[in-house]
Write a protein that holds these residues in place. Structure first.
Motif, PDB file in Angstrom:
ATOM      1  N   PHE A 129       8.247   2.735  -9.861  1.00  0.00           N
ATOM      2  CA  PHE A 129       8.984   1.477  -9.740  1.00  0.00           C
ATOM      3  C   PHE A 129      10.411   1.758  -9.272  1.00  0.00           C
ATOM      4  O   PHE A 129      10.969   0.991  -8.495  1.00  0.00           O
ATOM      5  CB  PHE A 129       8.985   0.719 -11.078  1.00  0.00           C
ATOM      6  N   GLY A 130      10.995   2.854  -9.712  1.00  0.00           N
ATOM      7  CA  GLY A 130      12.339   3.230  -9.278  1.00  0.00           C
ATOM      8  C   GLY A 130      12.417   3.432  -7.772  1.00  0.00           C
ATOM      9  O   GLY A 130      13.387   3.020  -7.124  1.00  0.00           O
ATOM     10  N   HIS A 131      11.395   4.049  -7.199  1.00  0.00           N
ATOM     11  CA  HIS A 131      11.336   4.252  -5.742  1.00  0.00           C
ATOM     12  C   HIS A 131      11.249   2.899  -5.035  1.00  0.00           C
ATOM     13  O   HIS A 131      11.991   2.640  -4.077  1.00  0.00           O
ATOM     14  CB  HIS A 131      10.132   5.136  -5.395  1.00  0.00           C
ATOM     15  N   LEU A 132      10.359   2.046  -5.514  1.00  0.00           N
ATOM     16  CA  LEU A 132      10.217   0.699  -4.953  1.00  0.00           C
ATOM     17  C   LEU A 132      11.539  -0.061  -5.066  1.00  0.00           C
ATOM     18  O   LEU A 132      11.979  -0.700  -4.111  1.00  0.00           O
ATOM     19  CB  LEU A 132       9.110  -0.062  -5.691  1.00  0.00           C
ATOM     20  N   PHE A 133      12.165   0.010  -6.233  1.00  0.00           N
ATOM     21  CA  PHE A 133      13.429  -0.672  -6.480  1.00  0.00           C
ATOM     22  C   PHE A 133      14.470  -0.265  -5.440  1.00  0.00           C
ATOM     23  O   PHE A 133      15.114  -1.109  -4.818  1.00  0.00           O
ATOM     24  CB  PHE A 133      13.924  -0.355  -7.892  1.00  0.00           C
ATOM     25  N   SER A 134      14.627   1.034  -5.244  1.00  0.00           N
ATOM     26  CA  SER A 134      15.652   1.517  -4.303  1.00  0.00           C
ATOM     27  C   SER A 134      15.364   1.052  -2.873  1.00  0.00           C
ATOM     28  O   SER A 134      16.292   0.720  -2.138  1.00  0.00           O
ATOM     29  CB  SER A 134      15.794   3.034  -4.372  1.00  0.00           C
ATOM     30  N   LYS A 135      14.114   1.017  -2.477  1.00  0.00           N
ATOM     31  CA  LYS A 135      13.762   0.566  -1.119  1.00  0.00           C
ATOM     32  C   LYS A 135      14.021  -0.927  -0.943  1.00  0.00           C
ATOM     33  O   LYS A 135      14.565  -1.358   0.065  1.00  0.00           O
ATOM     34  CB  LYS A 135      12.290   0.865  -0.806  1.00  0.00           C
ATOM     35  N   LEU A 165       3.190   2.846  -9.794  1.00  0.00           N
ATOM     36  CA  LEU A 165       2.655   1.620  -9.212  1.00  0.00           C
ATOM     37  C   LEU A 165       1.171   1.782  -8.911  1.00  0.00           C
ATOM     38  O   LEU A 165       0.733   2.813  -8.392  1.00  0.00           O
ATOM     39  CB  LEU A 165       3.425   1.262  -7.948  1.00  0.00           C
ATOM     40  N   LEU A 166       0.414   0.758  -9.238  1.00  0.00           N
ATOM     41  CA  LEU A 166      -1.036   0.754  -9.049  1.00  0.00           C
ATOM     42  C   LEU A 166      -1.410  -0.107  -7.854  1.00  0.00           C
ATOM     43  O   LEU A 166      -0.633  -0.971  -7.425  1.00  0.00           O
ATOM     44  CB  LEU A 166      -1.724   0.231 -10.317  1.00  0.00           C
ATOM     45  N   SER A 167      -2.600   0.080  -7.333  1.00  0.00           N
ATOM     46  CA  SER A 167      -3.022  -0.654  -6.138  1.00  0.00           C
ATOM     47  C   SER A 167      -3.093  -2.152  -6.358  1.00  0.00           C
ATOM     48  O   SER A 167      -2.906  -2.922  -5.429  1.00  0.00           O
ATOM     49  CB  SER A 167      -4.370  -0.121  -5.645  1.00  0.00           C
ATOM     50  N   GLN A 168      -3.350  -2.596  -7.573  1.00  0.00           N
ATOM     51  CA  GLN A 168      -3.471  -4.034  -7.816  1.00  0.00           C
ATOM     52  C   GLN A 168      -2.135  -4.692  -8.192  1.00  0.00           C
ATOM     53  O   GLN A 168      -2.065  -5.892  -8.379  1.00  0.00           O
ATOM     54  CB  GLN A 168      -4.532  -4.335  -8.880  1.00  0.00           C
ATOM     55  N   ASP A 169      -1.058  -3.921  -8.301  1.00  0.00           N
ATOM     56  CA  ASP A 169       0.248  -4.473  -8.672  1.00  0.00           C
ATOM     57  C   ASP A 169       0.809  -5.380  -7.584  1.00  0.00           C
ATOM     58  O   ASP A 169       0.657  -5.111  -6.393  1.00  0.00           O
ATOM     59  CB  ASP A 169       1.268  -3.352  -8.913  1.00  0.00           C
ATOM     60  N   GLN A 170       1.467  -6.441  -8.036  1.00  0.00           N
ATOM     61  CA  GLN A 170       2.247  -7.300  -7.155  1.00  0.00           C
ATOM     62  C   GLN A 170       3.658  -7.315  -7.717  1.00  0.00           C
ATOM     63  O   GLN A 170       3.860  -7.157  -8.912  1.00  0.00           O
ATOM     64  CB  GLN A 170       1.655  -8.702  -7.107  1.00  0.00           C
ATOM     65  N   VAL A 171       4.656  -7.517  -6.860  1.00  0.00           N
ATOM     66  CA  VAL A 171       6.051  -7.386  -7.276  1.00  0.00           C
ATOM     67  C   VAL A 171       6.728  -8.754  -7.314  1.00  0.00           C
ATOM     68  O   VAL A 171       6.631  -9.526  -6.364  1.00  0.00           O
ATOM     69  CB  VAL A 171       6.824  -6.465  -6.307  1.00  0.00           C
ATOM     70  N   TYR A 172       7.420  -9.027  -8.417  1.00  0.00           N
ATOM     71  CA  TYR A 172       8.288 -10.196  -8.519  1.00  0.00           C
ATOM     72  C   TYR A 172       9.666  -9.776  -8.024  1.00  0.00           C
ATOM     73  O   TYR A 172      10.214  -8.767  -8.487  1.00  0.00           O
ATOM     74  CB  TYR A 172       8.421 -10.665  -9.973  1.00  0.00           C
ATOM     75  N   PHE A 221       0.813  -1.218   0.000  1.00  0.00           N
ATOM     76  CA  PHE A 221       0.000   0.000   0.000  1.00  0.00           C
ATOM     77  C   PHE A 221       0.851   1.275   0.000  1.00  0.00           C
ATOM     78  O   PHE A 221       0.534   2.232  -0.686  1.00  0.00           O
ATOM     79  CB  PHE A 221      -0.928  -0.010   1.225  1.00  0.00           C
ATOM     80  N   GLU A 222       1.951   1.267   0.754  1.00  0.00           N
ATOM     81  CA  GLU A 222       2.749   2.497   0.868  1.00  0.00           C
ATOM     82  C   GLU A 222       3.436   2.898  -0.434  1.00  0.00           C
ATOM     83  O   GLU A 222       3.923   4.018  -0.554  1.00  0.00           O
ATOM     84  CB  GLU A 222       3.787   2.400   1.987  1.00  0.00           C
ATOM     85  N   PHE A 223       3.456   2.008  -1.433  1.00  0.00           N
ATOM     86  CA  PHE A 223       4.089   2.323  -2.710  1.00  0.00           C
ATOM     87  C   PHE A 223       3.099   2.700  -3.814  1.00  0.00           C
ATOM     88  O   PHE A 223       3.513   3.082  -4.903  1.00  0.00           O
ATOM     89  CB  PHE A 223       4.947   1.149  -3.186  1.00  0.00           C
ATOM     90  N   VAL A 224       1.811   2.607  -3.559  1.00  0.00           N
ATOM     91  CA  VAL A 224       0.810   2.951  -4.575  1.00  0.00           C
ATOM     92  C   VAL A 224       0.956   4.436  -4.931  1.00  0.00           C
ATOM     93  O   VAL A 224       1.054   5.292  -4.056  1.00  0.00           O
ATOM     94  CB  VAL A 224      -0.623   2.660  -4.068  1.00  0.00           C
ATOM     95  N   GLY A 225       1.029   4.703  -6.243  1.00  0.00           N
ATOM     96  CA  GLY A 225       1.211   6.071  -6.718  1.00  0.00           C
ATOM     97  C   GLY A 225       2.667   6.498  -6.823  1.00  0.00           C
ATOM     98  O   GLY A 225       2.981   7.521  -7.415  1.00  0.00           O
ATOM     99  N   LYS A 226       3.565   5.714  -6.228  1.00  0.00           N
ATOM    100  CA  LYS A 226       4.991   6.002  -6.340  1.00  0.00           C
ATOM    101  C   LYS A 226       5.522   5.290  -7.593  1.00  0.00           C
ATOM    102  O   LYS A 226       4.793   4.613  -8.292  1.00  0.00           O
ATOM    103  CB  LYS A 226       5.706   5.518  -5.085  1.00  0.00           C
TER     104      LYS A 226
END
Length: 118
Positions: free
Chosen positions: A9-15, A50-57, A2-7
């Motif tokens: 992929f680069g932000h998610l990647f770095s975290k 990133l969308l709310s329904q996204d899941q990450v591999y 949830f905390e990544f929705v609207g952010k």
């Protein structure tokens, strides 16, 4: 999460890289406006929102996955405890549809703060 929705992929990647996981793609869920099928989005651009329904591999060692599962169990237990506390408070007469987002924000914010402090 949830905390990544609207952010991005680069932000998610770095975290995720900071905590030992390599994000490799997204499993993008059904969206009435964009597409009518689920699909895998391999190595999206850093600017992909990133969308709310996204899941990450992710690619990670088995111990990382076990730690994530343990953390999710702790968050679930905390959510149940917060829900019981919230529902038992007579001043909070809120419908269940408003409860889930409230819990999600509380859990996501606290878990993100915990991970960034480690």
């Amino acid at each position: 999460p949830f905390e990544f929705v609207g952010k991005t992929f680069g932000h998610l990647f770095s975290k995720l890289v900071k905590i030992g996981a390599l994000p490799m793609g997204l499993y993008r869920g059904f969206d009435y406006e964009e597409n009518d099928l689920n699909y895998v989005f391999s190595f999206p651009d850093a600017g992909t929102e990133l969308l709310s329904q996204d899941q990450v591999y992710v690619h990670a060692v088995p111990e990382w996955a076990a730690a994530v599962q343990a953390d999710n169990l702790k968050r679930l237990e905390a959510a149940i405890k917060m829900q019981k506390s919230y529902m038992s408070n007579a001043s909070h007469k809120v419908g269940r549809s408003k409860l889930a987002p409230w819990l999600s924000r509380r859990i996501s914010a606290s878990s993100l703060a915990t991970k960034s402090n480690s």
